[in-house]
Design an enzyme around this catalytic site. Structure first.
Site, mmCIF file in Angstrom:
data_model
loop_
_atom_site.group_PDB
_atom_site.id
_atom_site.type_symbol
_atom_site.label_atom_id
_atom_site.label_comp_id
_atom_site.label_asym_id
_atom_site.label_seq_id
_atom_site.Cartn_x
_atom_site.Cartn_y
_atom_site.Cartn_z
ATOM 1 N N ASP A 12 115.892 98.854 76.684
ATOM 2 C CA ASP A 12 115.018 99.006 75.510
ATOM 3 C C ASP A 12 115.640 99.842 74.391
ATOM 4 O OD1 ASP A 12 113.153 97.566 76.988
ATOM 5 O OD2 ASP A 12 112.259 99.383 77.817
ATOM 6 N N LYS A 15 118.480 96.264 71.733
ATOM 7 C CA LYS A 15 119.538 95.236 71.814
ATOM 8 C C LYS A 15 119.135 93.969 71.063
ATOM 9 C CE LYS A 15 119.244 95.468 76.292
ATOM 10 N NZ LYS A 15 118.335 96.633 76.423
ATOM 11 N N GLY A 16 117.843 93.586 71.217
ATOM 12 C CA GLY A 16 117.360 92.362 70.572
ATOM 13 C C GLY A 16 117.561 92.411 69.067
ATOM 14 N N LYS A 17 117.159 93.530 68.465
ATOM 15 C CA LYS A 17 117.303 93.671 67.006
ATOM 16 C C LYS A 17 118.782 93.590 66.605
ATOM 17 C CE LYS A 17 117.794 96.228 63.121
ATOM 18 N NZ LYS A 17 117.336 96.998 62.018
ATOM 19 N N ASN A 37 112.686 90.046 83.312
ATOM 20 C CA ASN A 37 112.395 91.488 83.320
ATOM 21 C C ASN A 37 112.742 92.078 81.949
ATOM 22 O OD1 ASN A 37 115.125 90.977 83.803
ATOM 23 N ND2 ASN A 37 115.409 92.612 85.288
ATOM 24 N N ALA A 38 113.663 91.449 81.245
ATOM 25 C CA ALA A 38 114.054 91.903 79.917
ATOM 26 C C ALA A 38 112.978 91.556 78.893
ATOM 27 C CB ALA A 38 115.363 91.231 79.504
ATOM 28 N N GLY A 39 112.897 92.385 77.854
ATOM 29 C CA GLY A 39 112.022 92.078 76.723
ATOM 30 C C GLY A 39 112.753 92.495 75.475
ATOM 31 N N HIS A 40 113.271 91.544 74.715
ATOM 32 C CA HIS A 40 114.074 91.837 73.526
ATOM 33 C C HIS A 40 113.261 91.465 72.288
ATOM 34 C CE1 HIS A 40 118.024 91.528 76.052
ATOM 35 N NE2 HIS A 40 117.198 92.454 76.484
ATOM 36 N N GLN A 216 118.860 94.908 80.049
ATOM 37 C CA GLN A 216 118.732 96.223 80.673
ATOM 38 C C GLN A 216 119.751 97.212 80.076
ATOM 39 O OE1 GLN A 216 118.744 93.345 83.236
ATOM 40 N NE2 GLN A 216 116.671 93.296 82.467
ATOM 41 N N ALA A 291 108.069 96.124 76.430
ATOM 42 C CA ALA A 291 107.938 94.821 75.780
ATOM 43 C C ALA A 291 107.617 93.734 76.806
ATOM 44 C CB ALA A 291 109.227 94.486 75.033
ATOM 45 N N LEU A 324 116.668 105.654 64.261
ATOM 46 C CA LEU A 324 116.910 106.930 63.591
ATOM 47 C C LEU A 324 115.655 107.352 62.809
ATOM 48 C CD1 LEU A 324 119.438 108.702 63.491
ATOM 49 C CD2 LEU A 324 119.951 107.745 61.266
ATOM 50 N N SER A 396 120.462 101.607 62.724
ATOM 51 C CA SER A 396 119.229 100.870 62.496
ATOM 52 C C SER A 396 118.132 101.858 62.122
ATOM 53 C CB SER A 396 118.873 100.085 63.761
ATOM 54 O OG SER A 396 117.581 99.558 63.648
HETATM 55 P P1 GDP Z 1 115.710 95.822 73.852
HETATM 56 O O1 GDP Z 1 115.119 95.510 75.175
HETATM 57 O O2 GDP Z 1 116.917 96.696 73.958
HETATM 58 O O3 GDP Z 1 115.948 94.607 73.013
HETATM 59 O O4 GDP Z 1 114.618 96.697 73.068
HETATM 60 P P2 GDP Z 1 113.034 96.404 72.997
HETATM 61 O O5 GDP Z 1 112.782 95.249 72.110
HETATM 62 O O6 GDP Z 1 112.448 96.359 74.362
HETATM 63 O O7 GDP Z 1 112.520 97.740 72.353
HETATM 64 C C1 GDP Z 1 112.987 98.186 71.120
HETATM 65 C C2 GDP Z 1 111.766 98.364 70.181
HETATM 66 O O8 GDP Z 1 112.170 99.101 69.043
HETATM 67 C C3 GDP Z 1 111.253 97.056 69.637
HETATM 68 O O9 GDP Z 1 109.865 97.181 69.440
HETATM 69 C C4 GDP Z 1 111.968 96.898 68.291
HETATM 70 O O10 GDP Z 1 111.243 96.106 67.357
HETATM 71 C C5 GDP Z 1 112.015 98.347 67.846
HETATM 72 N N1 GDP Z 1 113.169 98.723 67.017
HETATM 73 C C6 GDP Z 1 114.474 98.315 67.075
HETATM 74 N N2 GDP Z 1 115.234 98.998 66.210
HETATM 75 C C7 GDP Z 1 114.409 99.857 65.582
HETATM 76 C C8 GDP Z 1 114.608 100.868 64.590
HETATM 77 O O11 GDP Z 1 115.701 101.132 64.124
HETATM 78 N N3 GDP Z 1 113.495 101.577 64.196
HETATM 79 C C9 GDP Z 1 112.258 101.351 64.714
HETATM 80 N N4 GDP Z 1 111.245 102.090 64.279
HETATM 81 N N5 GDP Z 1 112.049 100.400 65.649
HETATM 82 C C10 GDP Z 1 113.103 99.687 66.084
HETATM 83 P P1 IMO Z 2 115.591 95.183 78.526
HETATM 84 O O1 IMO Z 2 116.592 94.069 78.565
HETATM 85 C C1 IMO Z 2 113.764 98.610 80.528
HETATM 86 C C2 IMO Z 2 113.562 98.471 84.904
HETATM 87 C C3 IMO Z 2 112.183 98.394 85.544
HETATM 88 C C4 IMO Z 2 112.442 99.149 86.837
HETATM 89 C C5 IMO Z 2 113.851 98.706 87.206
HETATM 90 C C6 IMO Z 2 113.924 97.567 88.203
HETATM 91 O O2 IMO Z 2 114.358 94.861 77.770
HETATM 92 O O3 IMO Z 2 116.233 96.460 78.103
HETATM 93 P P2 IMO Z 2 113.433 94.946 87.993
HETATM 94 O O4 IMO Z 2 112.181 94.216 87.603
HETATM 95 O O5 IMO Z 2 114.596 94.653 87.126
HETATM 96 O O6 IMO Z 2 113.758 94.791 89.453
HETATM 97 O O7 IMO Z 2 113.059 96.518 87.806
HETATM 98 O O8 IMO Z 2 114.476 98.304 85.992
HETATM 99 N N1 IMO Z 2 113.866 97.416 83.911
HETATM 100 C C7 IMO Z 2 113.896 97.630 82.582
HETATM 101 N N2 IMO Z 2 113.607 98.727 81.866
HETATM 102 N N3 IMO Z 2 114.210 97.502 79.904
HETATM 103 C C8 IMO Z 2 114.528 96.399 80.624
HETATM 104 O O9 IMO Z 2 115.106 95.302 80.063
HETATM 105 C C9 IMO Z 2 114.349 96.411 82.016
HETATM 106 N N4 IMO Z 2 114.531 95.506 83.006
HETATM 107 C C10 IMO Z 2 114.246 96.142 84.146
HETATM 108 O O10 IMO Z 2 111.216 99.031 84.735
HETATM 109 O O11 IMO Z 2 112.469 100.543 86.592
HETATM 110 MG MG MG Z 3 113.300 95.665 76.188
#
Ligand code: GDP
Ligand code: IMO
Ligand code: MG
Length: 407
Positions: A12, A15-17, A37-40, A216, A291, A324, A396
């Site tokens: 989290d 990475k998605g952004k 399990n990922a949420g981007h 992850q 996410a 930031l 970012s």
């Molecule tokens: P990922 O799993 O690494 O792709 O990250 P996630 O999407 O799970 O979580 C990142 C969250 O931060 C999302 O809600 C994005 O929309 C948000 N985000 C990304 N970059 C920025 C930033 O620079 N500032 C803010 N305020 N939010 C951001």
């Molecule tokens: P993204 O790609 C944050 C965490 C779970 C748990 C552990 C094992 O969005 O960054 P699993 O379901 O993979 O067996 O769970 O890993 N976890 C994440 N935490 N971001 C993720 O993906 C994750 N994918 C798994 O919360 O602690």
């Molecule tokens: Mg995520």
């Protein structure tokens, strides 16, 4: 140019952004590990969308998106994503492919993840990820390419009966998912399944810009993370080669995505975790809720020791610093530059990480983030560079694509 994008901490990081931003100049984006399990999260011109399986390059119409062999796929989840994208006018035909070698998350994997986590309390996402990778390693898995074979349905029905009996006997639990519904979704993704190796090699040999999108983060890696509180795949840059089929010598750069503070979802050690007004501010301002599962993320100061570890493990060549803006107005901020256990100082995470005390460097925060970064924000970036030994190349300052500064 072949670029790997990985998370430096517990996932989290944004990475998605960053992948969406970089994909504007890319021919292809390949997801190489994990599953839904990922949420981007991406804020595209069509609005906000959370992708779990489809690569974050999909909003760039010229970009080919591939789910590589290292990913595990739950067909229903993937189909829901395809459907959601189609509904907002994103066309996938001819530019989205699924590797025939990717393993499938089956109904019994979901059940086992739920049942095992009740005992072991890792706090998994309950998406069946661990059991699917276990079956893959034990050579009992089902692969996407199997869907296209004539005896597939018969084979799955038999397996479903066997696994259902086993789960009933061992856990006194009945698998909830309807197999027929599962099989119909399976057919819907069939048209995207191909042998992806030649497509990827072709792009490599034609010197195209390719992005390898990690899921992850480094500390969730099966080998180097905070075991057993990890996921079941390789989240490092080495995993990118294994999970895509691109040889290590072809990788040109590795971008580590690092958030201005650190978060973690689920159980496990988190040395810089804080539980006070400041962490609540991080959670609320940064919208730190999972996410994928919606769980509140645990929050704390940026852990520079783990960042340094991620840099070493993956050979990170530059950093993308996200969020930031969230620390604006925080007064003072901390960054962890070392750990201590008693009198011993560590500049890397030792095996007994749960016993460490963070050593902090304290810096003044900034009032606001503008296009031109203030002195204090630049000092924070400099501290990150000094601690990690790596340059920050992208900053970012908001969730949208255009809230991005290149340094
Ligand atoms: P990922 O799993 O690494 O792709 O990250 P996630 O999407 O799970 O979580 C990142 C969250 O931060 C999302 O809600 C994005 O929309 C948000 N985000 C990304 N970059 C920025 C930033 O620079 N500032 C803010 N305020 N939010 C951001
Ligand atoms: P993204 O790609 C944050 C965490 C779970 C748990 C552990 C094992 O969005 O960054 P699993 O379901 O993979 O067996 O769970 O890993 N976890 C994440 N935490 N971001 C993720 O993906 C994750 N994918 C798994 O919360 O602690
Ligand atoms: Mg995520």
């Amino acid at each position: 140019m072949i670029t790997v994008v990985i998370g430096t901490h517990f996932g989290d990081e944004g990475k998605g952004k960053i992948v969406d931003y970089l994909a504007k100049d890319c021919h292809m984006v390949v997801r190489y590990n994990g599953g839904n399990n990922a949420g981007h999260t991406i804020i595209s011109p069509q609005g906000k969308l959370v992708l779990h399986l489809i690569p974050a390059g999909i909003f760039n119409p010229d970009c080919i998106c591939v789910i590589g062999p290292g990913v595990v796929i739950r067909p229903g989840s993937l189909y829901a994503e395809i459907d959601a994208l189609n509904k907002i006018g994103v066309d996938l035909k001819g530019r989205f492919f699924i590797s025939s070698r990717a393993h499938l998350v089956m109904p019994w994997h979901l059940a086992l993840d739920e049942l095992e986590d009740r005992k072991r309390k890792i706090g998994t996402t309950k998406r069946g990820i661990g059991p699917t990778y276990s079956d893959k390693i034990a050579r009992n898995g089902i692969r996407a390419g199997d869907v296209l074979l004539p005896d597939f349905k018969k084979k799955i029905k038999k397996l479903f009966e066997e696994r259902s009996k086993f789960i009933k006997r061992e856990y006194n639990f009945t698998i909830g998912e309807d197999l027929n519904e599962w099989l119909s979704t399976e057919e819907k993704i069939g048209e995207y399944i191909i042998d992806t190796e030649p497509v990827i090699w072709n792009a490599v040999e034609s010197q195209k810009n390719i992005l390898l999108e990690g899921a992850q983060g480094t500390l969730l890696d099966i080998d180097f993370g905070t075991y057993p509180f990890v996921t079941s795949s390789s989240t490092t840059a080495s995993g990118a080669c294994q999970g895509s089929g691109i040889p290590p010598m072809r990788i040109d750069r590795v971008i580590g995505v690092v958030k201005a503070y650190t978060t973690r979802v689920g159980e496990g050690p988190f040395p810089t975790e804080i539980k006070d007004k400041t962490s609540r501010m991080m959670r609320e301002k940064g919208e730190e809720y999972g996410a994928t599962t919606g769980r509140p993320r645990r929050c704390g100061w940026l852990d520079g020791v783990l960042l340094r570890y991620a840099v070493k493990l993956s050979g990170i060549t530059s950093l993308a610093l996200t969020k930031l803006d969230v620390l604006s107005g925080f007064g003072e901020i901390n960054i962890c530059e070392a750990y201590r256990i008693g009198d011993k100082r560590y500049d890397y995470p030792p095996f007994n990480i749960k016993d460490v005390q963070p050593v902090y460097k304290t810096l003044p925060a900034w009032d606001d983030i503008e296009d031109k970064l203030s002195r204090n924000a630049l000092d924070f970036i400099k501290a990150i560079e000094d601690i990690s030994g790596t340059k920050v190349g992208i900053v970012s300052t908001g969730p949208k694509r255009d809230a991005t500064i290149t340094l």
